[in-house]
Design an enzyme around this catalytic site. Structure first.
Site, PDB file in Angstrom:
ATOM      1  N   ASP A  12      58.534  57.117  18.795  1.00  0.00           N
ATOM      2  CA  ASP A  12      57.638  56.422  17.865  1.00  0.00           C
ATOM      3  C   ASP A  12      57.655  54.936  18.206  1.00  0.00           C
ATOM      4  O   ASP A  12      58.550  54.451  18.897  1.00  0.00           O
ATOM      5  CB  ASP A  12      58.074  56.631  16.409  1.00  0.00           C
ATOM      6  CG  ASP A  12      57.116  55.955  15.436  1.00  0.00           C
ATOM      7  OD1 ASP A  12      55.894  56.069  15.618  1.00  0.00           O
ATOM      8  OD2 ASP A  12      57.584  55.260  14.505  1.00  0.00           O
ATOM      9  N   SER A  13      56.680  54.216  17.660  1.00  0.00           N
ATOM     10  CA  SER A  13      56.634  52.779  17.900  1.00  0.00           C
ATOM     11  C   SER A  13      57.725  52.042  17.123  1.00  0.00           C
ATOM     12  O   SER A  13      57.987  50.880  17.389  1.00  0.00           O
ATOM     13  CB  SER A  13      55.267  52.241  17.485  1.00  0.00           C
ATOM     14  OG  SER A  13      55.022  52.576  16.134  1.00  0.00           O
ATOM     15  N   GLY A  45      49.612  49.971  16.239  1.00  0.00           N
ATOM     16  CA  GLY A  45      48.342  50.319  15.588  1.00  0.00           C
ATOM     17  C   GLY A  45      47.266  49.262  15.661  1.00  0.00           C
ATOM     18  O   GLY A  45      46.085  49.551  15.467  1.00  0.00           O
ATOM     19  N   CYS A  75      54.361  59.307  16.787  1.00  0.00           N
ATOM     20  CA  CYS A  75      53.477  58.192  16.439  1.00  0.00           C
ATOM     21  C   CYS A  75      52.019  58.662  16.385  1.00  0.00           C
ATOM     22  O   CYS A  75      51.477  59.164  17.374  1.00  0.00           O
ATOM     23  CB  CYS A  75      53.632  57.102  17.491  1.00  0.00           C
ATOM     24  SG  CYS A  75      52.618  55.662  17.195  1.00  0.00           S
ATOM     25  N   ASN A  76      51.392  58.477  15.231  1.00  0.00           N
ATOM     26  CA  ASN A  76      49.980  58.858  15.089  1.00  0.00           C
ATOM     27  C   ASN A  76      49.087  58.039  16.023  1.00  0.00           C
ATOM     28  O   ASN A  76      48.130  58.557  16.593  1.00  0.00           O
ATOM     29  CB  ASN A  76      49.509  58.628  13.657  1.00  0.00           C
ATOM     30  CG  ASN A  76      50.005  59.688  12.719  1.00  0.00           C
ATOM     31  OD1 ASN A  76      49.296  60.635  12.404  1.00  0.00           O
ATOM     32  ND2 ASN A  76      51.249  59.566  12.283  1.00  0.00           N
ATOM     33  N   GLU A 154      58.711  48.506   7.682  1.00  0.00           N
ATOM     34  CA  GLU A 154      59.705  47.950   8.613  1.00  0.00           C
ATOM     35  C   GLU A 154      60.614  46.964   7.883  1.00  0.00           C
ATOM     36  O   GLU A 154      61.768  46.799   8.225  1.00  0.00           O
ATOM     37  CB  GLU A 154      59.009  47.260   9.801  1.00  0.00           C
ATOM     38  CG  GLU A 154      58.239  48.210  10.720  1.00  0.00           C
ATOM     39  CD  GLU A 154      59.123  49.021  11.663  1.00  0.00           C
ATOM     40  OE1 GLU A 154      60.211  48.562  12.033  1.00  0.00           O
ATOM     41  OE2 GLU A 154      58.718  50.150  12.023  1.00  0.00           O
ATOM     42  N   CYS A 186      50.107  58.267   9.487  1.00  0.00           N
ATOM     43  CA  CYS A 186      50.934  57.255  10.136  1.00  0.00           C
ATOM     44  C   CYS A 186      52.374  57.598   9.803  1.00  0.00           C
ATOM     45  O   CYS A 186      52.695  57.878   8.639  1.00  0.00           O
ATOM     46  CB  CYS A 186      50.579  55.873   9.603  1.00  0.00           C
ATOM     47  SG  CYS A 186      51.690  54.579  10.185  1.00  0.00           S
ATOM     48  N   THR A 187      53.200  57.593  10.826  1.00  0.00           N
ATOM     49  CA  THR A 187      54.604  57.990  10.617  1.00  0.00           C
ATOM     50  C   THR A 187      55.311  57.195   9.529  1.00  0.00           C
ATOM     51  O   THR A 187      56.234  57.688   8.908  1.00  0.00           O
ATOM     52  CB  THR A 187      55.393  57.756  11.924  1.00  0.00           C
ATOM     53  OG1 THR A 187      54.993  56.506  12.457  1.00  0.00           O
ATOM     54  CG2 THR A 187      55.170  58.864  12.895  1.00  0.00           C
ATOM     55  N   HIS A 188      54.900  55.941   9.366  1.00  0.00           N
ATOM     56  CA  HIS A 188      55.607  55.080   8.419  1.00  0.00           C
ATOM     57  C   HIS A 188      55.281  55.395   6.958  1.00  0.00           C
ATOM     58  O   HIS A 188      56.071  55.114   6.068  1.00  0.00           O
ATOM     59  CB  HIS A 188      55.252  53.616   8.681  1.00  0.00           C
ATOM     60  CG  HIS A 188      55.883  53.045   9.903  1.00  0.00           C
ATOM     61  ND1 HIS A 188      55.720  53.598  11.156  1.00  0.00           N
ATOM     62  CD2 HIS A 188      56.677  51.961  10.070  1.00  0.00           C
ATOM     63  CE1 HIS A 188      56.392  52.877  12.037  1.00  0.00           C
ATOM     64  NE2 HIS A 188      56.982  51.871  11.402  1.00  0.00           N
TER      65      HIS A 188
HETATM   66  N1  DGL Z   1      53.926  54.725  14.445  1.00  0.00           N
HETATM   67  C1  DGL Z   1      52.619  54.212  14.120  1.00  0.00           C
HETATM   68  C2  DGL Z   1      51.721  55.367  13.697  1.00  0.00           C
HETATM   69  O1  DGL Z   1      52.178  56.432  13.318  1.00  0.00           O
HETATM   70  C3  DGL Z   1      52.661  53.189  13.022  1.00  0.00           C
HETATM   71  C4  DGL Z   1      53.290  51.906  13.419  1.00  0.00           C
HETATM   72  C5  DGL Z   1      52.507  51.131  14.458  1.00  0.00           C
HETATM   73  O2  DGL Z   1      51.416  50.605  14.198  1.00  0.00           O
HETATM   74  O3  DGL Z   1      53.029  51.046  15.555  1.00  0.00           O
HETATM   75  O4  DGL Z   1      50.535  55.205  13.733  1.00  0.00           O
END
Ligand code: DGL
Length: 273
Positions: A12-13, A45, A75-76, A154, A186-188
């Site tokens: 993931d990011s 994103g 990560c989406n 975050e 979105c994972t977050h």
């Molecule tokens: N992990 C990203 C997602 O699921 C969200 C965080 C980002 O923007 O990097 O889209």
């Protein structure tokens, strides 16, 4: 090493992919996991397609160099941007989060009015709209980019006044459309679930792709003959590209288990090691 006892790689990011990790740990408790969160370069994103793709390949290569048996792109944004390219270049199965999330949403909605929230890149890509309509073309989809949610998570601001105000500002237009299902694309966002549910009201189903994704991980491993045996003891390892202290602080609160061992790596170094 026997293939089935190799770890699953999750990428993931940042910290949000732990929502998928948590579900894999619950549904597949024998499986070992290597997690990489690109905390130095989050958020993805708001970045261009080219940049997200470059980062994604670096993440994939890092996990492949650690001899994983499959890769879950938690990560989406990456899943929406370049999943097929990653798949084509990977010697092991690569699973994204969009199809599982879309399937879950279609299974849940009753009035066929579905909201999708995600990063700017995910929403712009229309990947969820395509994935949902492919299953049920009659569903009406209302999409909204919510870029401020990622920094809130975050920062660990999950249910304070700032989180509530931001959620209200983003979500009221979707609520006014009468949606009965909201996809957290979105994972977050699952970390903000309590706040999002409070804003949307109890009747709206929040769909996070983590549950479905973990189920599909099990299916992919089963089909490939790569599933660990019952009784195998899992090993968990975490890698980030920056600020491990913050990752541990927020991550442990969410995962409710120690994030240990954790290492800091530079994903721009070939193969990250
Ligand atoms: N992990 C990203 C997602 O699921 C969200 C965080 C980002 O923007 O990097 O889209």
């Amino acid at each position: 090493m026997e293939n089935s006892i190799k770890p699953i790689g999750v990428f993931d990011s940042g910290i949000g992919g732990l929502t998928v990790v948590s579900e894999i740990m619950r549904q597949l408790p024998e499986e070992s996991i290597i997690y990489f969160g690109d905390t130095a370069r989050v958020p993805y994103g708001s970045k261009s397609r080219e940049t997200v793709t470059r980062f994604a390949f670096e993440g994939l290569n890092f996990l492949l160099a650690r001899d994983v048996k499959m890769v879950v792109v938690a990560c989406n944004t990456v899943s929406a941007t370049c999943l097929e390219e990653l798949r084509e270049s990977s010697p092991v199965p690569v699973l994204g989060v969009i199809e599982p999330g879309a399937k879950a949403a279609v299974g849940v909605t009753r009035n066929k009015l579905v909201g999708v929230i995600g990063t700017e890149r995910t929403i712009k890509s229309q990947a969820y709209v395509r994935a949902i309509r492919k299953i049920d073309p009659e569903i009406n989809i209302f999409s909204k980019a919510c870029p401020l949610f990622v920094p809130l998570v975050e920062e660990g601001w999950l249910d304070n006044e700032a989180a509530f105000f931001t959620a209200k500002t983003y979500l009221l237009p979707l609520k006014n459309e009468g949606i009965d299902t909201l996809v957290l694309a979105c994972t977050h966002y699952p970390l903000l679930a309590a706040t999002l549910q409070a804003v949307m009201g109890e009747k709206v189903h929040l769909v996070d792709s983590a549950f479905e994704t973990a189920r599909e991980v099990g299916g992919v491993l089963e089909a490939a003959g790569l599933k660990c045996s019952v009784g195998d003891r899992p090993v968990y390892r975490y890698f980030v590209s920056d600020n491990p202290a913050k990752f541990i602080e927020v991550g442990e609160r969410f995962l409710r288990r120690p994030i240990d061992p954790i290492s800091v790596i530079d994903p721009e170094v070939p193969f990250g090691i």
